[in-house]
Design a protein around this motif. Structure first.
Motif, PDB file in Angstrom:
ATOM      1  N   LYS A   1       2.088   6.296  -6.961  1.00  0.00           N
ATOM      2  CA  LYS A   1       0.955   6.561  -7.849  1.00  0.00           C
ATOM      3  C   LYS A   1       0.148   7.804  -7.505  1.00  0.00           C
ATOM      4  CE  LYS A   1       1.389   2.581 -10.086  1.00  0.00           C
ATOM      5  NZ  LYS A   1       2.277   2.548 -11.212  1.00  0.00           N
ATOM      6  N   THR A   2       0.113   8.200  -6.232  1.00  0.00           N
ATOM      7  CA  THR A   2      -0.804   9.292  -5.896  1.00  0.00           C
ATOM      8  C   THR A   2      -0.107  10.641  -6.006  1.00  0.00           C
ATOM      9  OG1 THR A   2      -0.218   9.225  -3.586  1.00  0.00           O
ATOM     10  CG2 THR A   2      -2.055   7.848  -4.272  1.00  0.00           C
ATOM     11  N   LYS A   3      -0.959  11.672  -5.981  1.00  0.00           N
ATOM     12  CA  LYS A   3      -0.439  13.027  -6.068  1.00  0.00           C
ATOM     13  C   LYS A   3       0.418  13.347  -4.849  1.00  0.00           C
ATOM     14  CE  LYS A   3      -2.956  16.827  -5.699  1.00  0.00           C
ATOM     15  NZ  LYS A   3      -4.171  17.623  -5.764  1.00  0.00           N
ATOM     16  N   TRP A   4      -0.094  12.930  -3.686  1.00  0.00           N
ATOM     17  CA  TRP A   4       0.641  13.212  -2.443  1.00  0.00           C
ATOM     18  C   TRP A   4       1.981  12.477  -2.419  1.00  0.00           C
ATOM     19  CZ3 TRP A   4       0.031  16.993   0.757  1.00  0.00           C
ATOM     20  CH2 TRP A   4      -1.216  17.629   0.840  1.00  0.00           C
ATOM     21  N   GLY A   5       1.968  11.267  -2.993  1.00  0.00           N
ATOM     22  CA  GLY A   5       3.206  10.502  -3.043  1.00  0.00           C
ATOM     23  C   GLY A   5       4.242  11.210  -3.890  1.00  0.00           C
ATOM     24  N   ILE A   6       3.782  11.738  -5.024  1.00  0.00           N
ATOM     25  CA  ILE A   6       4.717  12.475  -5.889  1.00  0.00           C
ATOM     26  C   ILE A   6       5.243  13.699  -5.156  1.00  0.00           C
ATOM     27  CG2 ILE A   6       4.907  13.738  -8.052  1.00  0.00           C
ATOM     28  CD1 ILE A   6       2.673  11.837  -9.097  1.00  0.00           C
ATOM     29  N   ALA A   7       4.322  14.375  -4.417  1.00  0.00           N
ATOM     30  CA  ALA A   7       4.749  15.550  -3.658  1.00  0.00           C
ATOM     31  C   ALA A   7       5.806  15.154  -2.630  1.00  0.00           C
ATOM     32  CB  ALA A   7       3.543  16.174  -2.960  1.00  0.00           C
ATOM     33  N   MET A   8       5.621  14.001  -1.993  1.00  0.00           N
ATOM     34  CA  MET A   8       6.605  13.555  -1.008  1.00  0.00           C
ATOM     35  C   MET A   8       7.964  13.346  -1.657  1.00  0.00           C
ATOM     36  SD  MET A   8       4.374  10.977   1.307  1.00  0.00           S
ATOM     37  CE  MET A   8       5.585  10.059   2.151  1.00  0.00           C
ATOM     38  N   ARG A   9       7.934  12.717  -2.818  1.00  0.00           N
ATOM     39  CA  ARG A   9       9.219  12.468  -3.474  1.00  0.00           C
ATOM     40  C   ARG A   9       9.871  13.776  -3.891  1.00  0.00           C
ATOM     41  NH1 ARG A   9       8.399   8.695  -8.146  1.00  0.00           N
ATOM     42  NH2 ARG A   9       6.204   9.249  -7.994  1.00  0.00           N
ATOM     43  N   ALA A  10       9.021  14.724  -4.304  1.00  0.00           N
ATOM     44  CA  ALA A  10       9.569  16.012  -4.707  1.00  0.00           C
ATOM     45  C   ALA A  10      10.224  16.715  -3.530  1.00  0.00           C
ATOM     46  CB  ALA A  10       8.461  16.878  -5.293  1.00  0.00           C
ATOM     47  N   VAL A  11       9.549  16.679  -2.379  1.00  0.00           N
ATOM     48  CA  VAL A  11      10.112  17.342  -1.201  1.00  0.00           C
ATOM     49  C   VAL A  11      11.405  16.659  -0.781  1.00  0.00           C
ATOM     50  CG1 VAL A  11       9.715  17.853   1.222  1.00  0.00           C
ATOM     51  CG2 VAL A  11       7.906  18.222  -0.426  1.00  0.00           C
ATOM     52  N   ALA A  12      11.429  15.336  -0.911  1.00  0.00           N
ATOM     53  CA  ALA A  12      12.651  14.615  -0.548  1.00  0.00           C
ATOM     54  C   ALA A  12      13.794  15.030  -1.465  1.00  0.00           C
ATOM     55  CB  ALA A  12      12.421  13.106  -0.643  1.00  0.00           C
TER      56      ALA A  12
ATOM     57  N   ILE B   1      19.461   3.946   3.260  1.00  0.00           N
ATOM     58  CA  ILE B   1      18.432   4.758   3.910  1.00  0.00           C
ATOM     59  C   ILE B   1      17.848   5.748   2.913  1.00  0.00           C
ATOM     60  CG2 ILE B   1      19.948   6.568   4.822  1.00  0.00           C
ATOM     61  CD1 ILE B   1      18.186   5.966   7.477  1.00  0.00           C
ATOM     62  N   GLY B   2      16.553   5.969   3.036  1.00  0.00           N
ATOM     63  CA  GLY B   2      15.852   6.816   2.086  1.00  0.00           C
ATOM     64  C   GLY B   2      15.241   6.028   0.946  1.00  0.00           C
ATOM     65  N   ASN B   3      15.470   4.730   0.946  1.00  0.00           N
ATOM     66  CA  ASN B   3      15.025   3.883  -0.153  1.00  0.00           C
ATOM     67  C   ASN B   3      14.000   2.875   0.388  1.00  0.00           C
ATOM     68  OD1 ASN B   3      14.940   1.609  -1.893  1.00  0.00           O
ATOM     69  ND2 ASN B   3      16.815   2.313  -2.872  1.00  0.00           N
ATOM     70  N   LEU B   4      12.754   2.963  -0.076  1.00  0.00           N
ATOM     71  CA  LEU B   4      11.688   2.126   0.505  1.00  0.00           C
ATOM     72  C   LEU B   4      11.941   0.640   0.290  1.00  0.00           C
ATOM     73  CD1 LEU B   4       8.427   4.070  -0.329  1.00  0.00           C
ATOM     74  CD2 LEU B   4       9.732   4.048   1.766  1.00  0.00           C
ATOM     75  N   ARG B   5      12.285   0.293  -0.947  1.00  0.00           N
ATOM     76  CA  ARG B   5      12.516  -1.117  -1.257  1.00  0.00           C
ATOM     77  C   ARG B   5      13.686  -1.651  -0.416  1.00  0.00           C
ATOM     78  NH1 ARG B   5      14.925  -3.599  -6.219  1.00  0.00           N
ATOM     79  NH2 ARG B   5      15.907  -1.575  -6.304  1.00  0.00           N
TER      80      ARG B   5
ATOM     81  N   ALA C   1       0.833  -1.200   0.000  1.00  0.00           N
ATOM     82  CA  ALA C   1       0.000   0.000   0.000  1.00  0.00           C
ATOM     83  C   ALA C   1       0.867   1.248   0.000  1.00  0.00           C
ATOM     84  CB  ALA C   1      -0.921  -0.015   1.224  1.00  0.00           C
ATOM     85  N   LEU C   2       1.920   1.209   0.809  1.00  0.00           N
ATOM     86  CA  LEU C   2       2.791   2.385   0.885  1.00  0.00           C
ATOM     87  C   LEU C   2       3.493   2.629  -0.457  1.00  0.00           C
ATOM     88  CD1 LEU C   2       4.006   4.579   2.725  1.00  0.00           C
ATOM     89  CD2 LEU C   2       5.934   3.063   3.032  1.00  0.00           C
ATOM     90  N   THR C   3       3.982   1.545  -1.052  1.00  0.00           N
ATOM     91  CA  THR C   3       4.679   1.706  -2.332  1.00  0.00           C
ATOM     92  C   THR C   3       3.745   2.302  -3.373  1.00  0.00           C
ATOM     93  OG1 THR C   3       5.748  -0.349  -1.722  1.00  0.00           O
ATOM     94  CG2 THR C   3       6.246   0.513  -3.886  1.00  0.00           C
ATOM     95  N   LEU C   4       2.497   1.789  -3.399  1.00  0.00           N
ATOM     96  CA  LEU C   4       1.530   2.324  -4.358  1.00  0.00           C
ATOM     97  C   LEU C   4       1.276   3.789  -4.076  1.00  0.00           C
ATOM     98  CD1 LEU C   4      -1.070  -0.554  -4.753  1.00  0.00           C
ATOM     99  CD2 LEU C   4       0.647   0.234  -6.380  1.00  0.00           C
ATOM    100  N   PHE C   5       1.126   4.093  -2.775  1.00  0.00           N
ATOM    101  CA  PHE C   5       0.825   5.472  -2.407  1.00  0.00           C
ATOM    102  C   PHE C   5       1.937   6.399  -2.880  1.00  0.00           C
ATOM    103  CE2 PHE C   5       1.259   9.021   0.521  1.00  0.00           C
ATOM    104  CZ  PHE C   5      -0.017   9.545   0.472  1.00  0.00           C
ATOM    105  N   VAL C   6       3.170   5.996  -2.604  1.00  0.00           N
ATOM    106  CA  VAL C   6       4.293   6.889  -2.934  1.00  0.00           C
ATOM    107  C   VAL C   6       4.465   7.007  -4.449  1.00  0.00           C
ATOM    108  CG1 VAL C   6       6.781   7.151  -2.759  1.00  0.00           C
ATOM    109  CG2 VAL C   6       5.477   6.530  -0.758  1.00  0.00           C
TER     110      VAL C   6
END
Lengths: 348, 427
Positions: A209-220, A283-287, A202-207
């Motif tokens: 596929k969703t808009k918020w997930g993309i925003a998280m990656r952008a902030v990171a 660290i910083g890598n979900l997989r 679920a977390l992987t999909l969230f990060v």
């Protein structure tokens, strides 16, 4: 002067280990070791998936803020206590009677996740946000402070409410499934693994596929640029803490179900090991965090079971933590970017 | 406005400090077991530090308070000397950690491991424990060996420091904190389990009886003697701290702390400076460990937990990392808080409970809430005073005074050579 607080390596554990060694000496070496191998692997996988989910919380926060959220292990512990309390209270009210254990677990998980998520957001707001931009050691110190605060707060409340702070969680699942003829997998262990996998997917999909997930990656990637792209950085960081903490809290519930007894100090060492897992995977890598967690759990379980027999009882299971920390040190020394991470070049 | 008020603060008048010291010492002398009077005397050191007078007078008053008044007034009372020497031990440890954290900026969460190394070095060889792995019935050593073992503890801990330092230097910042934390845990677990296959540390049972130090046949077993030993060691460590801070090495540490990359490009060897910081900080902890072992006469791994490391770190950060008076203040405050204030508060609540005013479950004993207090202190310090109670001051060199001094007349270095050249041309 200061009280010892890490509850481990007690004499009972040591004698247990000696017994274990004797049993396996009696059964004559290699053959018996191969016989218990499947069981050890199953235990290791259960532990490993728990590490993996907690490691996700570390990795997410590190990926975005580049701070080690030392309090994450204790959020996990708070989750274990909330879950156990929910079960204990509903047991006392008679609500568990006749309820489907899956439904009970689901409700408990939801409650624990909501509360620990809120806790994580609160911690971020009070202890980390004012320190953004401070030298890197300062948030680390405040994180250690939060961790200690949570431990004693839980102990305090439990001592007030129940007059003891070692809780026994009511077991929802008691059965076990035979796995061939050599190993059995307890239902609770299987549930831990399944739920952990669901959460990770679920977390992987969230990060991804969703808009918020993309925003998280952008902030990171880059906070200031992200904020120029109309991303509300504060909200994204809050969301990160919310998700990471609620995952940690849910794992706490699973931990309590799987191991039965909990106390306010389980979080620190488990948190450290989960951090080790995150570092191991990069660290910083979900997989990486997921694979690192599973790997560490397996290694720990294997070393706990086989170190004694292999060294003729000279070094027993009490050294398994040494093993975990040595891995941490070795990884940081020789491959600080972890197994799956990318090496970070220093900007001048 | 507050800033302005702070700047106009010239220090406490000397008379006030003297009255304070005399008042509290006579109070302690007349009313036995008055905790407030005892704390008053201890805190007079802080007053002396802020007194508006010259440095030498401050030093003299401080020395009188530490060497004469405290032992004379509280010497009879074992408990006060116990507290005072306990405070001293932690002050010494915090000053050692100050080199690592305060000067070099290396966050060390496993500092207590070096303390343990020193303590175990003395404990193992001064009891019959060493007979377990060394042939011949050579041990236990007598208390006279305490003095050489101060040096042995120093060397053992320094070696530990270098062993940890060498690999660890590749990581930095919060990774370093985690690695040292892991190292501290490893050491504790190893000490806890090294009773088999060869019994070296006697495992969780710990080692006892560790002999008290002896000097010329006098057995120095009471806290009264330890107070002086600790004071001597603190004086040594403070001196070392001051000398190092303004030495070439100390400046290199500060440069590394401020900006590792810049320091490196200015030709500072990161390896040497960091390693020196680790080894020096560790060696002080080792010396204090020997004293600790001799004072407690019993050690086991529970004295060397992560909690201890964090406690010492709290002392350094609360006081002001890098600032020597700050660290002393922080260590004294935290130790007294734990050893005395919380205990007194517990006793107070117990007495209330016994007289039936309040009912309190046993688990709510305030003396068990160190971690809560540490946590709150750490958060508050991080949020509001990240530089500590007494922030470190940069030493300012008065350039004009240097130019006017007799060393300023003769031009040194490249300037000297230049002026030689020019004067050579003229002649």
């Amino acid at each position: 002067m200061l009280a010892p607080f890490l509850r481990e390596n007690t004499s009972s554990q040591r004698s247990e280990c000696r017994k274990f060694v004797q049993v396996y000496k009696g059964n004559e070496g290699w053959e018996s070791m191969i016989n218990i191998l499947p069981q050890v692997l199953v235990d290791g996988l259960t532990l490993g998936f728990m590490y993996a989910v907690v490691a996700l919380g570390y990795t997410m926060v590190y990926g975005i803020l580049e701070i080690i959220n030392f309090a994450h292990g204790d959020i996990f512990m708070v989750g274990a206590f909330i879950g156990t309390e929910v079960l204990l209270i509903s047991d006392a009210l008679g609500a568990l009677e006749g309820m489907n254990p899956f439904v009970a677990l689901f409700i408990t998980l939801i409650i624990a996740m909501v509360l620990t998520g809120a806790l994580g957001v609160g911690i971020e707001r009070i202890a980390y946000r004012p320190l953004r931009g401070a030298p890197r050691l300062v948030p680390l110190i405040s994180a250690i402070g939060v961790s200690f605060l949570l431990q004693d707060l839980v102990r305090f409340t439990e001592a007030l409410a129940r007059n003891e702070f070692y809780l026994n969680s009511p077991a929802l699942f008691t059965g076990s499934i035979p796995l061939g003829s050599i190993a059995t997998i307890p239902t609770k262990g299987l549930i831990v693994i399944v739920i952990a996998i669901i959460m990770m997917i679920a977390l992987t999909l969230f990060v991804n596929k969703t808009k918020w997930g993309i925003a998280m990656r952008a902030v990171a990637q880059d906070q200031s640029t992200a904020s120029l792209m109309t991303i509300n950085v504060n909200k994204v960081i809050m969301l990160t803490f919310l998700i990471g903490s609620s995952l940690g809290g849910a794992t706490g519930v699973l931990f309590a179900q799987n191991y039965g007894t909990i106390d306010p100090y389980i979080g620190f060492i488990l948190g450290l090991k989960a951090f080790t897992a995150a570092v191991l995977g990069g660290i910083g890598n979900l997989r990486g965090a997921m694979i690192g967690g599973v790997l560490l759990g397996l290694l720990e379980s294997l070393s706990g079971a086989f170190m004694g027999p292999l060294t003729n009882g000279a070094f027993g299971a009490e050294y398994k933590d040494v093993f975990a920390f040595s891995i941490l040190i070795l990884v940081l020394l020789f491959k600080p970017e972890g197994l799956f991470g990318e090496a970070v070049k220093e900007k001048v | 406005m507050a800033n302005l008020a702070w700047k106009s603060f010239k220090g406490i008048p000397l008379v006030f400090t003297l009255i304070w010291i005399v008042g509290f010492s006579s109070a302690l002398y007349l009313m036995d077991k008055s905790v407030i009077a005892f704390l008053g005397i201890l805190s007079s050191i802080v007053l002396v530090y802020y007194t508006n007078t010259t440095k030498s007078i401050k030093m003299a008053i401080g020395a009188i308070v530490l060497l004469l008044i405290i032992p004379l007034v509280a010497g009879e009372n074992r408990y006060y000397m116990e507290v005072a020497s306990q405070v001293g031990i932690y002050v010494a440890m915090a000053l050692g950690l100050n080199i690592v954290v305060g000067f070099a900026g290396l966050l060390d969460l496993g500092y207590v491991a070096f303390f343990a190394a020193g303590a175990y070095a003395y404990a193992i060889f001064s009891t019959s424990q060493a007979n377990e792995f060394i042939a011949g019935n050579l041990f236990p050593l007598s208390g006279e060996w305490f003095w050489p073992f101060l040096i042995v503890g120093l060397i053992v801990a320094a070696v530990f420091g270098i062993l940890l330092g060498l690999p660890v230097l590749r990581v930095k910042g919060d990774y370093l904190a985690i690695v040292t934390l892991g190292f501290g845990e490893i050491i504790r677990i190893v000490f806890n389990n090294l009773d088999k296959p060869i019994n070296i540390t006697n495992g969780p049972q710990g080692i006892t009886p560790i002999p008290s130090p002896e000097l010329f046949g006098i057995k120095m077993g009471t806290p009264f003697y330890f107070y002086f030993i600790v004071l001597f060691v603190i004086a040594f460590i403070v001196l070392a701290n001051i000398r190092f801070e303004h030495s070439r090495l100390g400046r290199a540490w500060i440069a590394v702390r401020e900006d590792e990359l810049a320091a490196q490009s200015m030709g500072i060897s990161l390896l040497n400076t960091k390693l020196a910081a680790f080894a020096l900080g560790a060696s002080f902890a080792g010396v204090v460990g020997v004293i600790f072992a001799a004072k407690q006469t019993f050690i086991d791994p529970t004295s060397f937990t992560l909690m201890e490391s964090i406690g010492i770190l709290v002392m350094v950060i609360l006081g002001g990392s890098g600032s020597i008076p700050g660290v002393v203040l922080g260590a004294a405050f935290v130790t007294i808080l734990q050893v005395q204030l919380l205990k007194e508060f517990s006793n107070f609540l117990h007495s209330l409970q016994n007289s039936g005013i309040i009912s309190l479950p046993n688990q709510l004993d305030p003396s068990k809430f160190q971690r809560l207090i540490f946590g709150i202190m750490l958060i508050l310090v991080a949020l509001y005073r990240p530089n500590g109670l007494i922030p470190a001051k940069r030493k300012k060199n008065d350039l004009d005074a240097i130019k006017k001094s007799e060393f300023g007349k003769e031009k040194l270095g490249i300037l000297g050579r230049l002026s030689q050249l020019t004067s050579g041309k003229q002649s």
